[in-house]
Design a protein around this motif. Sequence first.
Motif, short mmCIF file in Angstrom:
data_model
loop_
_atom_site.label_atom_id
_atom_site.label_comp_id
_atom_site.label_asym_id
_atom_site.label_seq_id
_atom_site.Cartn_x
_atom_site.Cartn_y
_atom_site.Cartn_z
N THR A 12 64.52 20.52 29.31
CA THR A 12 63.12 20.70 29.50
C THR A 12 62.94 22.18 29.98
O THR A 12 62.00 22.95 29.28
CB THR A 12 62.26 19.78 30.54
N THR A 13 63.55 22.85 30.81
CA THR A 13 63.42 24.14 31.05
C THR A 13 63.97 25.06 29.83
O THR A 13 63.03 26.16 29.63
CB THR A 13 64.61 24.51 32.14
N ALA A 14 64.85 24.65 29.21
CA ALA A 14 65.26 25.66 28.24
C ALA A 14 64.24 25.43 27.02
O ALA A 14 63.88 26.34 26.24
CB ALA A 14 66.60 25.10 27.69
N GLY A 15 63.61 24.33 27.04
CA GLY A 15 62.49 23.99 26.01
C GLY A 15 61.29 24.96 26.24
O GLY A 15 60.68 25.32 25.20
N THR A 16 61.12 25.31 27.65
CA THR A 16 59.87 26.20 27.64
C THR A 16 60.42 27.54 27.00
O THR A 16 59.25 28.22 26.66
CB THR A 16 59.75 26.33 29.19
N ALA A 17 61.59 28.00 27.23
CA ALA A 17 61.88 29.20 26.63
C ALA A 17 61.69 29.05 25.13
O ALA A 17 61.18 30.03 24.56
CB ALA A 17 63.26 29.68 26.95
N MET A 18 62.13 28.06 24.51
CA MET A 18 62.26 28.03 23.07
C MET A 18 60.74 28.02 22.47
O MET A 18 60.54 28.55 21.52
CB MET A 18 62.91 26.59 22.64
N TYR A 19 59.95 27.39 23.18
CA TYR A 19 58.46 27.13 22.71
C TYR A 19 57.82 28.48 22.81
O TYR A 19 56.92 29.21 22.24
CB TYR A 19 57.69 26.20 23.52
N GLY A 20 57.99 29.55 24.14
CA GLY A 20 57.51 30.59 24.37
C GLY A 20 57.93 31.34 23.18
O GLY A 20 57.02 32.23 22.65
N ILE A 21 59.17 31.64 22.81
CA ILE A 21 59.60 32.36 21.65
C ILE A 21 59.02 31.87 20.45
O ILE A 21 58.82 32.87 19.68
CB ILE A 21 61.10 32.16 21.42
N ASP A 22 58.82 30.74 20.15
CA ASP A 22 57.91 30.37 18.91
C ASP A 22 56.42 31.13 18.94
O ASP A 22 56.20 31.69 17.76
CB ASP A 22 57.63 28.78 18.90
N ARG A 23 56.08 31.12 20.25
CA ARG A 23 54.76 31.67 20.20
C ARG A 23 54.69 33.01 20.21
O ARG A 23 53.53 33.84 19.77
CB ARG A 23 53.94 31.21 21.60
N ALA A 24 55.70 33.53 20.54
CA ALA A 24 55.92 35.07 20.22
C ALA A 24 56.27 35.41 18.91
O ALA A 24 56.15 36.64 18.67
CB ALA A 24 56.92 35.62 21.28
N GLY A 25 56.19 34.65 17.94
CA GLY A 25 56.50 35.00 16.72
C GLY A 25 57.95 35.00 16.41
O GLY A 25 58.31 35.23 15.07
N GLY A 26 58.84 34.25 17.08
CA GLY A 26 60.19 34.10 16.79
C GLY A 26 61.07 35.18 17.30
O GLY A 26 60.84 36.17 17.81
N LEU A 27 62.38 34.98 16.96
CA LEU A 27 63.21 36.20 17.37
C LEU A 27 64.18 36.57 15.98
O LEU A 27 64.37 35.76 15.37
CB LEU A 27 64.27 35.54 18.26
N VAL A 28 64.22 37.89 15.77
CA VAL A 28 64.71 38.50 14.69
C VAL A 28 66.28 38.53 15.02
O VAL A 28 66.49 39.20 16.11
CB VAL A 28 64.20 39.48 14.08
N ALA A 29 67.01 38.18 14.26
CA ALA A 29 68.50 38.44 14.77
C ALA A 29 68.82 39.78 14.95
O ALA A 29 68.55 40.77 13.91
CB ALA A 29 69.51 37.78 13.62
N GLY A 30 69.58 40.19 15.99
CA GLY A 30 69.90 41.48 16.38
C GLY A 30 68.66 42.10 17.28
O GLY A 30 68.92 43.37 17.60
N ASP A 31 67.83 41.60 17.47
CA ASP A 31 66.81 42.22 18.64
C ASP A 31 67.33 42.33 19.76
O ASP A 31 68.10 41.53 20.16
CB ASP A 31 65.43 41.22 18.67
N THR A 32 66.73 43.25 20.50
CA THR A 32 67.21 43.45 21.92
C THR A 32 66.14 43.00 22.88
O THR A 32 64.84 43.21 22.69
CB THR A 32 67.10 45.19 22.31
#
Length: 378
Positions: free
Chosen positions: A182-202
Amino acid sequence: MAALAGRRGRVAVSVSPAAAPSGLSIPDTMRAAVLFGPRDLRVVWKPVPVPGPADVLVKVAMCGTCGTDLAIQDRPFPGQPPFGSFTPGHEWTGVVVARGETVDEVAVGDRVAIHVHHGCGRCRNCLNGSYTACLNYGNVAKGHRASGFTVDGGFAQYVTHHASSIYRLPDQLDWEDAVLVTTAGTAMYGIDRAGGLVAGDTVVVVGPGSVGLTTLQVVRALGAGVTIAVGTRDERLALATRTGADHVVNSRQTDPVARVRELTGGRGADLVIETSGHPTTPELSLRMVRRGGSLLFLAFYDEPVNFDIGRANREEVRLVTSRGEGRTAVGRVLRLAASGAVRGADLVTHRYPLERIQEGFEALRAKAGDPIKVVFTP
């Protein structure tokens, strides 16, 4: 408090004959932690809940804690049931022991994890998939439920939950891995809302607590190129290194903005994720983001914070807030956990039986023994 006084015998709960297998004995009462007032959490006898037509009854194996569990003991959140009746706990996992008559998504005997929120299913936000921002939040009559916030949660031997918010556990996951999803799901959902993560991003993660440390694992699994953890305690930063950080910065010893700029060639990070909840970190986080980058807030703040919105405008920094674990984020995290990319058990530092729940929370408040994730077993 007559409703909390129950017989200690064992009789069948009144569910449909198909809900539980023949011979399964479910007690009529259970031990559960009830919040009687500020910081007054007591384990009492309470009736075992009966699942509705679309619910499952779960025998709790383990329930974790987070900072929000401390906060709701001091001041009730919106929609929280009254003192003297409410059982908190939203990071729970366990075994299905009974089902409502319409439930066929899981079977009795399945080990399961949850996402906390079940939206009303009828408001505009729910229909758009944003059930963690349900417009009927706290309105049980309209169908909204948030386990451990607006309805009883997992600091108990048994708990009910809607079938749509339940996930089967992969066989290779143990309870301590599952209690962190559930804690990790909070991170996953937040990243969704931020538009995702591009491979290689800092990516910079501020605050190496349980949310920050699981966030590091998630962004690494999603393909982050360089990960940087910022915190104030060397022991936590050492754990951040073991859980996915390429670089760590102790902000009490080193200017974190200057160090992040140095590590990124002066440019700044593509994504900064603020998980600490400290009032000074939003402004620090903003100054770590590159022009055109994103700043994601996963933390809650007790009071308004000072923040240079003008700088955010000038730099075209995308500011994103996020609450909970929407869009089936927990299900996706479970797949990462099954592959070994996300490990919750590494963060479980303190274990208590339910009967010692007040002791566990006092240790969490006092930070005795540097607790990261405190868990309780019924």
